[in-house]
Motif scaffolding. Structure first.
Motif, mmCIF file in Angstrom:
data_model
loop_
_atom_site.group_PDB
_atom_site.id
_atom_site.type_symbol
_atom_site.label_atom_id
_atom_site.label_comp_id
_atom_site.label_asym_id
_atom_site.label_seq_id
_atom_site.Cartn_x
_atom_site.Cartn_y
_atom_site.Cartn_z
ATOM 1 N N ALA A 1 -2.629 3.110 -1.023
ATOM 2 C CA ALA A 1 -3.363 3.803 0.573
ATOM 3 C C ALA A 1 -4.106 4.631 0.462
ATOM 4 N N LYS B 1 5.757 -1.217 7.598
ATOM 5 C CA LYS B 1 5.748 0.539 7.310
ATOM 6 C C LYS B 1 7.243 0.220 6.595
ATOM 7 N N TYR C 1 1.601 -5.052 3.587
ATOM 8 C CA TYR C 1 0.395 -6.330 3.803
ATOM 9 C C TYR C 1 0.461 -7.574 3.830
ATOM 10 N N VAL D 1 1.583 -5.594 9.175
ATOM 11 C CA VAL D 1 1.564 -5.041 8.308
ATOM 12 C C VAL D 1 3.143 -4.342 9.480
ATOM 13 N N VAL E 1 -7.464 1.534 1.759
ATOM 14 C CA VAL E 1 -6.919 1.811 3.431
ATOM 15 C C VAL E 1 -7.042 2.838 4.484
ATOM 16 N N GLU E 2 -7.210 4.034 3.469
ATOM 17 C CA GLU E 2 -6.387 4.851 4.980
ATOM 18 C C GLU E 2 -7.833 5.183 5.721
ATOM 19 N N GLU F 1 -8.986 2.439 7.479
ATOM 20 C CA GLU F 1 -9.579 1.134 8.122
ATOM 21 C C GLU F 1 -8.350 0.927 9.314
ATOM 22 N N TYR G 1 0.671 -1.262 0.463
ATOM 23 C CA TYR G 1 0.011 0.292 -0.026
ATOM 24 C C TYR G 1 0.949 1.140 0.058
ATOM 25 N N TYR H 1 -5.171 0.614 9.945
ATOM 26 C CA TYR H 1 -3.913 1.014 8.914
ATOM 27 C C TYR H 1 -3.642 2.425 9.601
#
Length: 566
Positions: A141, A172, A186, A170, A144-145, A147, A126, A150
């Motif tokens: 992204a 970064k 993810y 998940v 799912v921003e 969610e 993402y 997230y």
């Protein structure tokens, strides 16, 4: 009645009296301990069962930690991959290079990862950059921003585990100073596969696993039957409690890397057996103890006989040749004295054997010295020198050569009467001998020498190679009917040993002859004598080894330990 019992007791043998007395003394304490164990067994079994449950829960936690750590390493290998970092940051001058990396690198890599690890269901990047979406592998992204997972992932570092319609992790991508966007990877994991070990390890217990938000992310079949509520699980305290109307025990354990909590519930009926089982167990223990006591009493009653049996075993070992035992008894009774005297006799016997062995060595050395001094060396050297002078005066150079060689042969062989000589002198001795034989036989055979000069640093006993060469020439080369004879002399270092080899290409000998050649004493100073001297000097592990192929060749090898010249 008392007199009858006393009379019966007196008529018993001492072994039987000892047996009865031990039985009466031990029976009463065993019965007392049996009653006490019955009173304490239920409590002890409960404690042991709970400890066993805690160990199983620890095993479950370690199993989950191991699986989680493996997936954490997998996702970290992705976020620190330079090519993937380049893709999500859209660090490309044109779309051609991006398309190439997506098709030729990203897709094969993710496909390989999913194929190698069947527990990985999906891997998706993402990104907040303007990278074009690419199937399920690269998505914006913006999808799912909103969610909650997230948002939580964007506020934390490292690998984060979530449970929403399934289990996923998940992480970064690292941001550098020039990066304005935050991208993440993810990875969805098959939770049935992840918790398979939990199912196997806790098949007899009710086990549930809840995340940090109190949601149950896993429960086995036993836990599902109890209809455990997530809020109820969180409020439960460890120890005894009521679940579904039945008394149970609860053990909690945190999963280190995820913040999850394992709840293990075991019905009390599985922990504490009924009273009848405890009684049966106690009776079995008492019976086993009585049986053990009877065996021990019988053993103690046979102590005197056993020591005689031990002495008999030692005598049998001596009978079959084991004379190096050290036998001693600390007992002060008659059997102890007999044992110590037998040990002393064995020590004296070993001393006599060692003395006989030394006398045999001295005898062999004396016989060999007598052989050496059958000729007066000075008279021999003077005679050979005179013959050499006469030969040179008459210009008979071939006679001079053989006389000089013969003189060298006896000089290196006699060696002033020393039995231990340098390896160099022994090799010079055999060279002189072979040179004399070649002259006598008009050089009818060839000889080659393969000498490792490192062997010159060591010593050997003398007159061990010349009989081997004599045997090879006499019984090998002289009997060769076709082709030219060849004699090979080799010397090299082994593993803490010096190895000599004498090989001929004669007619060889049958295997049965090769095995018995050392047992036959030939005329003169033969192979059997050399073999005996080797074993007397260096031990039974050192002897002449013979390998022969009938109609082809014969190889004789001598291996001695390395002894550096002083």
């Amino acid at each position: 009645m008392k007199r009858v019992i006393y009379g019966l007791f007196n008529r018993l043998r001492f072994k039987h009296k000892l047996f009865l007395s031990y039985l009466l003394v031990i029976f009463i304490p065993i019965m007392v301990l049996g009653v006490y164990s019955y009173k304490q067994s239920e409590q002890m079994l409960n404690m042991q069962a709970i400890q066993g449950i805690e160990k199983n829960v620890d095993t479950i936690s370690e199993s989950i930690d191991g699986s989680v750590e493996r997936y954490n390493h997998t996702i970290q290998s992705i976020v620190y991959n330079k090519t993937f970092q380049k893709i999500v940051t859209n660090d490309y001058l044109d779309l051609v290079n991006l398309s190439y990396d997506l098709k030729e690198y990203l897709t094969p890599y993710l496909n390989m990862m999913v194929m190698l690890d069947k527990e990985i269901d999906q891997v998706t990047f993402y990104t907040q950059t303007y990278v074009p979406e690419y199937g399920d592998s690269v998505l914006s992204a913006a999808r799912v921003e909103n969610e909650q997972w997230y948002k939580d992932a964007m506020n934390k570092t490292g690998s984060q585990w979530f449970f929403e319609d399934g289990l996923f992790v998940v992480s970064k991508f690292p941001r550098f100073f020039a990066d304005k966007a935050t991208n993440l990877v993810y990875m969805r994991v098959n939770d049935d596969s992840l918790f398979k070990n939990v199912t196997d390890l806790a098949k007899d217990y009710s086990v549930a696993i809840a995340d940090e938000q109190g949601r149950v992310i896993y429960s086995n079949q036993s836990a599902s039957k109890n209809t455990l509520d997530a809020d109820a699980l969180i409020r439960m305290n460890e120890g005894a409690l009521m679940v579904g109307g039945a008394e149970s025990f609860l053990v909690k354990k945190a999963v280190r890397q995820t913040g999850w909590t394992i709840y293990c519930i075991v019905p009390a009926v599985q922990v504490s057996p009924n009273v009848g089982s405890i009684i049966n167990a106690t009776l079995i223990i008492i019976g086993a103890c009585m049986l053990g006591v009877l065996i021990i009493i019988w053993i103690f009653s046979k102590t005197m006989i056993r020591r005689i049996y031990s002495l008999n075993v030692w005598m049998k070992r001596v009978e079959i040749g084991d004379l190096r035992m050290r036998i001693r008894s600390d007992s002060k009774d008659e059997i102890g004295e007999l044992t110590n005297r037998f040990g002393t006799m064995l020590i004296r016997l070993n001393e006599l054997i060692d003395e006989l062995y030394r006398n045999k060595i001295v005898q062999k050395e004396a016989e060999f010295k007598a052989l050496q001094w059958q000729m007066n060396p000075h008279f021999l050297y003077n005679t050979l020198s005179f013959i050499n002078w006469k030969a040179l005066k008459s210009e008979a150079y071939d006679i001079s050569h053989i006389v000089t060689t013969l003189s060298k042969f006896y000089r290196t062989g006699l060696n002033r009467g020393d039995n231990i000589i340098p390896v160099r002198d022994e090799l010079e001795h055999i060279k002189s001998y072979i040179e004399i034989i070649q002259i006598m036989k008009d050089y009818s055979f060839d000889v080659t020498y393969e000498i490792d000069e490192a062997v010159f640093d060591y010593t050997t006993i003398n007159f061990i190679l010349q009989p081997l060469a004599e045997n090879a020439i006499k019984h090998g080369i002289n009997r060769k009917t076709t082709g030219r004879g060849m004699l090979r002399i080799k010397a090299k270092l082994g593993d803490r040993t010096v190895e000599f080899t004498v090989e001929d290409n004669g007619e060889g000998m049958p295997p049965e002859t090769a095995k018995t050649i050392m047992q036959n004493q030939c005329s003169g100073y033969g192979l059997k004598n050399v073999n005996e001297r080797l074993q007397l000097r260096f031990g039974s592990d050192y002897s002449i080894a013979v390998e022969s192929i009938a109609g082809s060749c014969t190889l004789m090898k001598i291996i001695i330990p390395q002894n550096i010249q002083s």
